[in-house]
Write a protein that holds these residues in place. Structure first.
Motif, PDB file in Angstrom:
ATOM      1  N   UNK A 224       9.969  -4.761 -14.083  1.00  0.00           N
ATOM      2  CA  UNK A 224      10.078  -3.809 -12.985  1.00  0.00           C
ATOM      3  C   UNK A 224       8.711  -3.673 -12.327  1.00  0.00           C
ATOM      4  N   UNK A 225       8.713  -3.595 -11.002  1.00  0.00           N
ATOM      5  CA  UNK A 225       7.474  -3.474 -10.232  1.00  0.00           C
ATOM      6  C   UNK A 225       7.459  -2.123  -9.538  1.00  0.00           C
ATOM      7  N   UNK A 226       6.306  -1.499  -9.536  1.00  0.00           N
ATOM      8  CA  UNK A 226       6.136  -0.203  -8.898  1.00  0.00           C
ATOM      9  C   UNK A 226       4.939  -0.274  -7.954  1.00  0.00           C
ATOM     10  N   UNK A 227       5.196  -0.097  -6.657  1.00  0.00           N
ATOM     11  CA  UNK A 227       4.121  -0.048  -5.669  1.00  0.00           C
ATOM     12  C   UNK A 227       3.596   1.381  -5.557  1.00  0.00           C
ATOM     13  N   UNK A 228       2.289   1.515  -5.405  1.00  0.00           N
ATOM     14  CA  UNK A 228       1.679   2.827  -5.208  1.00  0.00           C
ATOM     15  C   UNK A 228       0.870   2.777  -3.916  1.00  0.00           C
ATOM     16  N   UNK A 229       1.115   3.720  -3.021  1.00  0.00           N
ATOM     17  CA  UNK A 229       0.369   3.729  -1.764  1.00  0.00           C
ATOM     18  C   UNK A 229      -1.087   4.109  -2.024  1.00  0.00           C
ATOM     19  N   UNK A 230      -2.001   3.609  -1.201  1.00  0.00           N
ATOM     20  CA  UNK A 230      -3.371   4.116  -1.305  1.00  0.00           C
ATOM     21  C   UNK A 230      -3.385   5.599  -0.959  1.00  0.00           C
TER      22      UNK A 230
ATOM     23  N   UNK B 154      -2.138   4.328   7.903  1.00  0.00           N
ATOM     24  CA  UNK B 154      -1.459   3.095   8.305  1.00  0.00           C
ATOM     25  C   UNK B 154      -1.218   2.177   7.107  1.00  0.00           C
ATOM     26  N   UNK B 155      -2.172   2.102   6.196  1.00  0.00           N
ATOM     27  CA  UNK B 155      -2.011   1.238   5.027  1.00  0.00           C
ATOM     28  C   UNK B 155      -0.992   1.827   4.047  1.00  0.00           C
ATOM     29  N   UNK B 156      -0.943   3.144   3.954  1.00  0.00           N
ATOM     30  CA  UNK B 156       0.081   3.773   3.116  1.00  0.00           C
ATOM     31  C   UNK B 156       1.473   3.510   3.687  1.00  0.00           C
ATOM     32  N   UNK B 157       1.607   3.600   5.008  1.00  0.00           N
ATOM     33  CA  UNK B 157       2.893   3.318   5.645  1.00  0.00           C
ATOM     34  C   UNK B 157       3.315   1.874   5.393  1.00  0.00           C
ATOM     35  N   UNK B 158       2.350   0.959   5.385  1.00  0.00           N
ATOM     36  CA  UNK B 158       2.664  -0.450   5.145  1.00  0.00           C
ATOM     37  C   UNK B 158       3.257  -0.647   3.754  1.00  0.00           C
ATOM     38  N   UNK B 159       2.739   0.063   2.770  1.00  0.00           N
ATOM     39  CA  UNK B 159       3.280  -0.046   1.409  1.00  0.00           C
ATOM     40  C   UNK B 159       4.726   0.438   1.379  1.00  0.00           C
ATOM     41  N   UNK B 160       4.986   1.544   2.038  1.00  0.00           N
ATOM     42  CA  UNK B 160       6.358   2.060   2.065  1.00  0.00           C
ATOM     43  C   UNK B 160       7.304   1.063   2.732  1.00  0.00           C
TER      44      UNK B 160
ATOM     45  N   UNK C   5      11.599  -2.718  -3.775  1.00  0.00           N
ATOM     46  CA  UNK C   5      10.699  -2.317  -4.855  1.00  0.00           C
ATOM     47  C   UNK C   5      10.403  -0.820  -4.723  1.00  0.00           C
ATOM     48  N   UNK C   6      10.440  -0.120  -5.834  1.00  0.00           N
ATOM     49  CA  UNK C   6      10.184   1.320  -5.829  1.00  0.00           C
ATOM     50  C   UNK C   6       8.743   1.607  -5.410  1.00  0.00           C
ATOM     51  N   UNK C   7       8.559   2.723  -4.711  1.00  0.00           N
ATOM     52  CA  UNK C   7       7.243   3.099  -4.193  1.00  0.00           C
ATOM     53  C   UNK C   7       6.911   4.528  -4.624  1.00  0.00           C
ATOM     54  N   UNK C   8       5.702   4.710  -5.113  1.00  0.00           N
ATOM     55  CA  UNK C   8       5.154   6.048  -5.331  1.00  0.00           C
ATOM     56  C   UNK C   8       4.304   6.381  -4.110  1.00  0.00           C
ATOM     57  N   UNK C   9       4.730   7.364  -3.341  1.00  0.00           N
ATOM     58  CA  UNK C   9       4.016   7.722  -2.114  1.00  0.00           C
ATOM     59  C   UNK C   9       2.895   8.708  -2.448  1.00  0.00           C
ATOM     60  N   UNK C  10       1.834   8.181  -3.011  1.00  0.00           N
ATOM     61  CA  UNK C  10       0.703   9.025  -3.383  1.00  0.00           C
ATOM     62  C   UNK C  10       0.063   9.659  -2.153  1.00  0.00           C
ATOM     63  N   UNK C  11      -0.019   8.885  -1.075  1.00  0.00           N
ATOM     64  CA  UNK C  11      -0.597   9.411   0.170  1.00  0.00           C
ATOM     65  C   UNK C  11       0.191  10.637   0.633  1.00  0.00           C
ATOM     66  N   UNK C  12       1.509  10.511   0.670  1.00  0.00           N
ATOM     67  CA  UNK C  12       2.339  11.613   1.139  1.00  0.00           C
ATOM     68  C   UNK C  12       2.253  12.834   0.250  1.00  0.00           C
ATOM     69  N   UNK C  13       2.208  12.624  -1.068  1.00  0.00           N
ATOM     70  CA  UNK C  13       2.133  13.752  -1.997  1.00  0.00           C
ATOM     71  C   UNK C  13       0.812  14.497  -1.847  1.00  0.00           C
ATOM     72  N   UNK C  14      -0.281  13.746  -1.716  1.00  0.00           N
ATOM     73  CA  UNK C  14      -1.583  14.395  -1.535  1.00  0.00           C
ATOM     74  C   UNK C  14      -1.639  15.149  -0.213  1.00  0.00           C
ATOM     75  N   UNK C  15      -1.082  14.544   0.842  1.00  0.00           N
ATOM     76  CA  UNK C  15      -1.108  15.194   2.144  1.00  0.00           C
ATOM     77  C   UNK C  15      -0.233  16.443   2.158  1.00  0.00           C
ATOM     78  N   UNK C  16       0.862  16.416   1.412  1.00  0.00           N
ATOM     79  CA  UNK C  16       1.699  17.611   1.306  1.00  0.00           C
ATOM     80  C   UNK C  16       0.923  18.746   0.649  1.00  0.00           C
ATOM     81  N   UNK C  17       0.090  18.401  -0.341  1.00  0.00           N
ATOM     82  CA  UNK C  17      -0.752  19.414  -0.982  1.00  0.00           C
ATOM     83  C   UNK C  17      -1.737  20.010   0.024  1.00  0.00           C
ATOM     84  N   UNK C  18      -2.109  19.198   1.016  1.00  0.00           N
ATOM     85  CA  UNK C  18      -3.035  19.668   2.052  1.00  0.00           C
ATOM     86  C   UNK C  18      -2.313  20.420   3.165  1.00  0.00           C
TER      87      UNK C  18
END
Length: 235
Positions: free
Chosen positions: A140-146, A172-178, A186-199
């Motif tokens: 299994x592969x898991x992509x993680x956004x920058x 833009x690079x986080x969007x590319x991963x998604x 492939x499943x994606x962990x949207x780290x960029x989105x989660x951090x931005x939601x915290x902001x």
């Protein structure tokens, strides 16, 4: 300190899925493949560690392998992958995380790590399809956004008056991963989105053509949430 009984030793060996040469136990692996963010995961001074948490949860069953390389971008990752990834006989891999992009997203003519966005997306697809990974049955592969960029966090890192990384480019690079995740399944962990939601940011705040500034941009007041989450400006 606990001492294993002979029965406990037998139990430990039966938890593995395969036996290697000469009866040697071969444990399955989770491989965390990325740049300095992955390499630094496990530093006890930085708080929670995904690497350590996985080691705890899968002890005696699966080996958790950290393959983080400081400064690497996706082109570097493609070059080194065949040399650092085990064969199925050496250790079957159950899961691999691909966590690159923070260096790829550096601006041209700054750090020497920049990878154009189109090349970055191509490299991600090549990593996902690489025989070194796909040779492992059922992997299994898991992509993680920058992560986002806190431009304030780069004071003292970049040339005076010149930033090597910006909040907008990181998006833009986080969007590319998604997008690659959607295209390849492939499943994606949207780290960029989660951090931005915290902001306090949401997708409704800025559209693709909006000129509104993102949290992390140095033209805005510094985001306390990003400053807390991104210890060196980028995680």
């Amino acid at each position: 300190m606990s001492v294993k009984t002979p029965q406990a030793l037998r139990d430990a060996t039966t938890e593995s899925k395969q036996a290697g040469e000469n009866g040697r136990v071969v444990y399955e692996q989770f491989i965390l493949f990325g740049d300095s963010i992955t390499e630094g995961d496990g530093n006890p001074e930085l708080g929670f560690s995904c690497y350590q948490a996985l080691q705890h949860d899968y002890k005696r069953r699966i080996d958790i392998v950290n393959r983080g390389f400081s400064g690497y971008n996706t082109s570097n990752a493609l070059a080194v992958l065949p040399r650092i990834f085990p064969t199925p006989q050496q250790g079957p891999v159950r899961l691999v995380t691909l966590f690159f992009g923070a260096n790829d997203a550096s601006l041209p003519d700054t750090t020497g790590q920049h990878i154009p966005l189109t090349t970055y997306t191509t490299n991600l697809r090549l990593l996902i399809q690489h025989p070194a990974i796909t040779s492992h049955s059922g992997v299994r592969i898991l992509l993680i956004t920058p992560p986002p960029i806190d431009e304030w966090g780069f004071d003292g890192w970049d040339e005076p008056g010149r930033s090597a990384r910006t909040a907008g480019v990181a998006r833009a690079y986080a969007e590319a991963v998604r997008h690659v995740g959607e295209e390849t399944g492939v499943a994606v962990v949207d780290l960029w989105g989660k951090c931005m939601a915290e902001a306090g940011w949401t997708d409704d705040d800025t559209g693709k053509d909006s000129k509104l500034l993102l949290p992390g941009n140095k033209k805005l007041e510094r985001s306390e949430a990003l400053a807390r989450l991104l210890y060196d400006g980028e995680f």
